[in-house]
Design a protein around this motif. Sequence first.
Motif, PDB file in Angstrom:
ATOM      1  N   SER A  34       0.845  -1.187   0.000  1.00 38.54           N
ATOM      2  CA  SER A  34       0.000   0.000   0.000  1.00 38.54           C
ATOM      3  C   SER A  34       0.884   1.242   0.000  1.00 38.54           C
ATOM      4  CB  SER A  34      -0.898   0.013   1.244  1.00 38.54           C
ATOM      5  OG  SER A  34      -0.113   0.265   2.401  1.00 38.54           O
ATOM      6  N   SER A  50       3.189   9.991  -3.763  1.00 33.37           N
ATOM      7  CA  SER A  50       2.076  10.024  -4.721  1.00 33.37           C
ATOM      8  C   SER A  50       2.534  10.495  -6.093  1.00 33.37           C
ATOM      9  CB  SER A  50       0.970  10.951  -4.213  1.00 33.37           C
ATOM     10  OG  SER A  50       0.390  10.413  -3.059  1.00 33.37           O
ATOM     11  N   ARG A  57       2.591   4.852 -12.707  1.00 33.85           N
ATOM     12  CA  ARG A  57       1.277   4.408 -13.209  1.00 33.85           C
ATOM     13  C   ARG A  57       1.049   4.894 -14.631  1.00 33.85           C
ATOM     14  NH1 ARG A  57      -0.962   6.338  -8.474  1.00 33.85           N
ATOM     15  NH2 ARG A  57      -1.896   8.004  -9.702  1.00 33.85           N
ATOM     16  N   GLY A  64      -2.315   0.036  -9.587  1.00 32.31           N
ATOM     17  CA  GLY A  64      -2.913   0.205  -8.265  1.00 32.31           C
ATOM     18  C   GLY A  64      -4.292  -0.428  -8.248  1.00 32.31           C
ATOM     19  N   THR A  65      -4.568  -1.181  -7.184  1.00 34.54           N
ATOM     20  CA  THR A  65      -5.859  -1.834  -7.016  1.00 34.54           C
ATOM     21  C   THR A  65      -6.487  -1.332  -5.728  1.00 34.54           C
ATOM     22  OG1 THR A  65      -4.944  -3.800  -8.071  1.00 34.54           O
ATOM     23  CG2 THR A  65      -7.026  -4.070  -6.903  1.00 34.54           C
ATOM     24  N   LYS A  66      -7.720  -0.876  -5.820  1.00 35.85           N
ATOM     25  CA  LYS A  66      -8.429  -0.355  -4.656  1.00 35.85           C
ATOM     26  C   LYS A  66      -8.785  -1.501  -3.722  1.00 35.85           C
ATOM     27  CE  LYS A  66     -10.655   3.641  -3.592  1.00 35.85           C
ATOM     28  NZ  LYS A  66      -9.964   4.493  -2.677  1.00 35.85           N
ATOM     29  N   ASP A  67      -8.493  -1.306  -2.425  1.00 35.18           N
ATOM     30  CA  ASP A  67      -8.824  -2.288  -1.392  1.00 35.18           C
ATOM     31  C   ASP A  67      -9.405  -1.505  -0.214  1.00 35.18           C
ATOM     32  OD1 ASP A  67      -8.981  -4.612   0.153  1.00 35.18           O
ATOM     33  OD2 ASP A  67      -6.917  -4.388   0.876  1.00 35.18           O
ATOM     34  N   ARG A  70      -7.717   1.827   0.873  1.00 36.31           N
ATOM     35  CA  ARG A  70      -6.316   1.760   0.459  1.00 36.31           C
ATOM     36  C   ARG A  70      -6.191   1.427  -1.028  1.00 36.31           C
ATOM     37  NH1 ARG A  70      -3.066  -2.330   3.825  1.00 36.31           N
ATOM     38  NH2 ARG A  70      -4.278  -3.731   2.549  1.00 36.31           N
ATOM     39  N   VAL A  71      -5.047   1.811  -1.565  1.00 31.62           N
ATOM     40  CA  VAL A  71      -4.672   1.377  -2.916  1.00 31.62           C
ATOM     41  C   VAL A  71      -3.428   0.518  -2.744  1.00 31.62           C
ATOM     42  CG1 VAL A  71      -3.917   2.094  -5.201  1.00 31.62           C
ATOM     43  CG2 VAL A  71      -5.622   3.457  -3.977  1.00 31.62           C
ATOM     44  N   TYR A  73      -0.354  -1.315  -4.527  1.00 32.11           N
ATOM     45  CA  TYR A  73       0.438  -1.212  -5.755  1.00 32.11           C
ATOM     46  C   TYR A  73       1.206  -2.500  -6.003  1.00 32.11           C
ATOM     47  CZ  TYR A  73      -0.732   3.621  -6.312  1.00 32.11           C
ATOM     48  OH  TYR A  73      -1.438   4.773  -6.525  1.00 32.11           O
TER      49      TYR A  73
END
Length: 108
Positions: A34, A50, A57, A64-67, A70-71, A73
């Motif tokens: 994250s 960032s 990116r 990046g995957t949204k969880d 959180r994102v 990576y």
Amino acid sequence: MDLEMQQFKADFFKALAHPLRIRILELLAEGDKSVNELQSLVGSEGSAMSQQLSVLRAKNIVVGTKDGNRVIYALRDPMITELLAAAKTIFNNHLIDVRNTLHRMHKE
């Protein structure tokens, strides 16, 4: 086609041309992380992290995957790990050459 490939390579290496981005890739080579984990491991402030993740990116080097909030990576292509290892080998070879040159100069 050759010109397109050369441009892709140039853009790709430009995206890697920052020490913090290289460190991020090295950490992601160990496993997905994250933003907070990356910041903690690197000791960087949020805006810098960032900004560098945004560059990576944009060039499709990381995803990046949204969880939840959180994102997480991850490296988009596992070959990045091999590229980093090759760069390390080239660097070590360079150091060996420099050391050998200095050793020869010292003997003269």
